[in-house]
Write an enzyme that holds these catalytic residues in place. Structure first.
Site, PDB file in Angstrom:
ATOM      1  N   ASN A 105      19.003  28.239  86.532  1.00 55.72           N
ATOM      2  CA  ASN A 105      19.435  27.095  85.646  1.00 55.72           C
ATOM      3  C   ASN A 105      19.605  25.792  86.286  1.00 55.72           C
ATOM      4  O   ASN A 105      19.911  25.661  87.567  1.00 55.72           O
ATOM      5  CB  ASN A 105      20.752  27.422  84.886  1.00 55.72           C
ATOM      6  CG  ASN A 105      21.453  26.516  83.985  1.00 55.72           C
ATOM      7  OD1 ASN A 105      20.430  25.894  83.123  1.00 55.72           O
ATOM      8  ND2 ASN A 105      22.818  26.156  84.276  1.00 55.72           N
ATOM      9  N   HIS A 107      22.163  22.441  86.156  1.00 51.46           N
ATOM     10  CA  HIS A 107      23.274  21.728  85.678  1.00 51.46           C
ATOM     11  C   HIS A 107      23.397  20.320  86.140  1.00 51.46           C
ATOM     12  O   HIS A 107      23.382  20.076  87.573  1.00 51.46           O
ATOM     13  CB  HIS A 107      24.452  22.580  85.933  1.00 51.46           C
ATOM     14  CG  HIS A 107      25.615  22.079  85.129  1.00 51.46           C
ATOM     15  ND1 HIS A 107      26.107  22.179  84.149  1.00 51.46           N
ATOM     16  CD2 HIS A 107      26.609  21.221  85.758  1.00 51.46           C
ATOM     17  CE1 HIS A 107      26.807  21.613  83.727  1.00 51.46           C
ATOM     18  NE2 HIS A 107      27.519  21.039  84.610  1.00 51.46           N
TER      19      HIS A 107
HETATM   20  N1  3YE Z   1      24.323  31.683  80.386  1.00 53.52           N
HETATM   21  C1  3YE Z   1      24.883  32.444  81.372  1.00 53.52           C
HETATM   22  N2  3YE Z   1      24.969  31.795  82.572  1.00 53.52           N
HETATM   23  C2  3YE Z   1      24.742  30.713  82.827  1.00 53.52           C
HETATM   24  N3  3YE Z   1      23.524  29.547  79.750  1.00 53.52           N
HETATM   25  C3  3YE Z   1      23.115  28.411  80.441  1.00 53.52           C
HETATM   26  C4  3YE Z   1      23.766  28.461  81.636  1.00 53.52           C
HETATM   27  C5  3YE Z   1      24.167  29.920  82.098  1.00 53.52           C
HETATM   28  C6  3YE Z   1      23.985  30.346  80.602  1.00 53.52           C
HETATM   29  O1  3YE Z   1      24.848  30.342  84.009  1.00 53.52           O
HETATM   30  N4  3YE Z   1      25.236  33.907  81.183  1.00 53.52           N
HETATM   31  C7  3YE Z   1      27.379  25.679  75.143  1.00 53.52           C
HETATM   32  C8  3YE Z   1      26.373  26.254  76.259  1.00 53.52           C
HETATM   33  C9  3YE Z   1      26.868  25.749  77.375  1.00 53.52           C
HETATM   34  C10 3YE Z   1      27.685  26.882  74.122  1.00 53.52           C
HETATM   35  O2  3YE Z   1      28.830  26.750  74.112  1.00 53.52           O
HETATM   36  N5  3YE Z   1      26.845  27.457  73.315  1.00 53.52           N
HETATM   37  C11 3YE Z   1      27.224  28.438  72.320  1.00 53.52           C
HETATM   38  C12 3YE Z   1      26.387  28.202  71.109  1.00 53.52           C
HETATM   39  C13 3YE Z   1      26.419  26.766  70.583  1.00 53.52           C
HETATM   40  C14 3YE Z   1      26.002  26.688  69.555  1.00 53.52           C
HETATM   41  O3  3YE Z   1      26.495  27.336  68.497  1.00 53.52           O
HETATM   42  O4  3YE Z   1      24.750  25.904  69.296  1.00 53.52           O
HETATM   43  C15 3YE Z   1      26.878  29.947  72.904  1.00 53.52           C
HETATM   44  O5  3YE Z   1      27.731  30.649  72.721  1.00 53.52           O
HETATM   45  O6  3YE Z   1      25.829  30.075  73.360  1.00 53.52           O
HETATM   46  C16 3YE Z   1      22.754  27.279  79.694  1.00 53.52           C
HETATM   47  C17 3YE Z   1      23.618  26.229  79.707  1.00 53.52           C
HETATM   48  C18 3YE Z   1      24.595  26.511  78.663  1.00 53.52           C
HETATM   49  C19 3YE Z   1      25.642  25.475  78.535  1.00 53.52           C
END
Ligand code: 3YE
Length: 199
Positions: A105, A107
């Protein structure tokens, strides 16, 4: 040549930088597929236009179902390595467990400062003088896993959020492809994995 899957949710500017680095010969990889939870985002439109295989990840039936679609796309396209490039979904612990060390990822802050969805803005509003870009392996927590690369970006007098964003993105577009290339060649080269011992 390793096949990579690139996951996006927005403009896809880092996807474009990755494709350009591959075409220049600076990144030894093939893009097996581009996946997105936002089917009509500009990055997906661009990817289709480039002739890349695109996969819509449907999160409307839950995270588990969508992550099964990622698994299937990885098998179909013989992809072992996933690159998150502005992908805005959290990957579940079971998914991370199945792909340990194989998801990377980017950031836009110097982690562990300013994790979350608006790293550039949060650093700017806090008033720090130095922010930057971090490339890290994905673990069960968000913006937390072992750090592979970081580069600082100074916040200058007279910077606006927009001018800062532009400089941060320029660093991303150089640092991410270079780090992906090293990762594919060397695996985990985080300093944490070196287990430096005291004398
Ligand atoms: N997942 C894990 N570890 C990491 N995803 C990302 C980085 C990363 C990862 O290091 N396990 C915003 C995402 C934050 C958020 O809260 N998304 C919600 C859904 C929002 C919506 O409904 O659109 C969610 O629960 O997925 C990528 C960066 C993530 C940034």
């Amino acid at each position: 040549k390793p096949n990579i899957g690139v996951l996006i949710s927005g403009r896809g500017s880092n996807l474009m930088a990755i494709k350009e680095a591959i075409d220049r010969g600076d990144l030894n990889a093939r893009i097996g597929f581009v996946g997105s939870d936002v089917p009509d985002c500009p990055g997906m439109v661009w990817a289709s236009g480039q002739g890349l295989d695109t996969v819509f990840l449907d999160y409307s039936k839950g995270r588990e179902a969508a992550e099964c679609q990622i698994d299937r796309a990885m098998e179909l396209h013989r992809v072992r390595h996933l690159v998150l490039a502005g992908f805005m979904r959290i990957l579940s612990a079971p998914f991370v467990g199945r792909h340990r060390g194989q998801v990377i990822n980017l950031h836009p802050s110097l982690l562990p400062s300013f994790p979350g969805r608006s790293g550039i803005r949060d650093a700017f509003l806090y008033g720090v003088r130095i922010t930057g870009v971090t490339v890290h392996l994905v673990d069960e927590q968000v913006d937390h896993g072992p750090i592979l690369a970081q580069e600082a970006v100074e916040i200058l007098e007279g910077d606006t959020l927009e001018s800062l964003e532009e400089r941060v993105h320029r660093v991303e577009h150089r640092l991410y492809p270079a780090t992906i290339d090293r990762w594919l060649k060397e695996g985990d080269f985080s300093l944490a994995s070196l287990r430096l011992r005291p004398w």
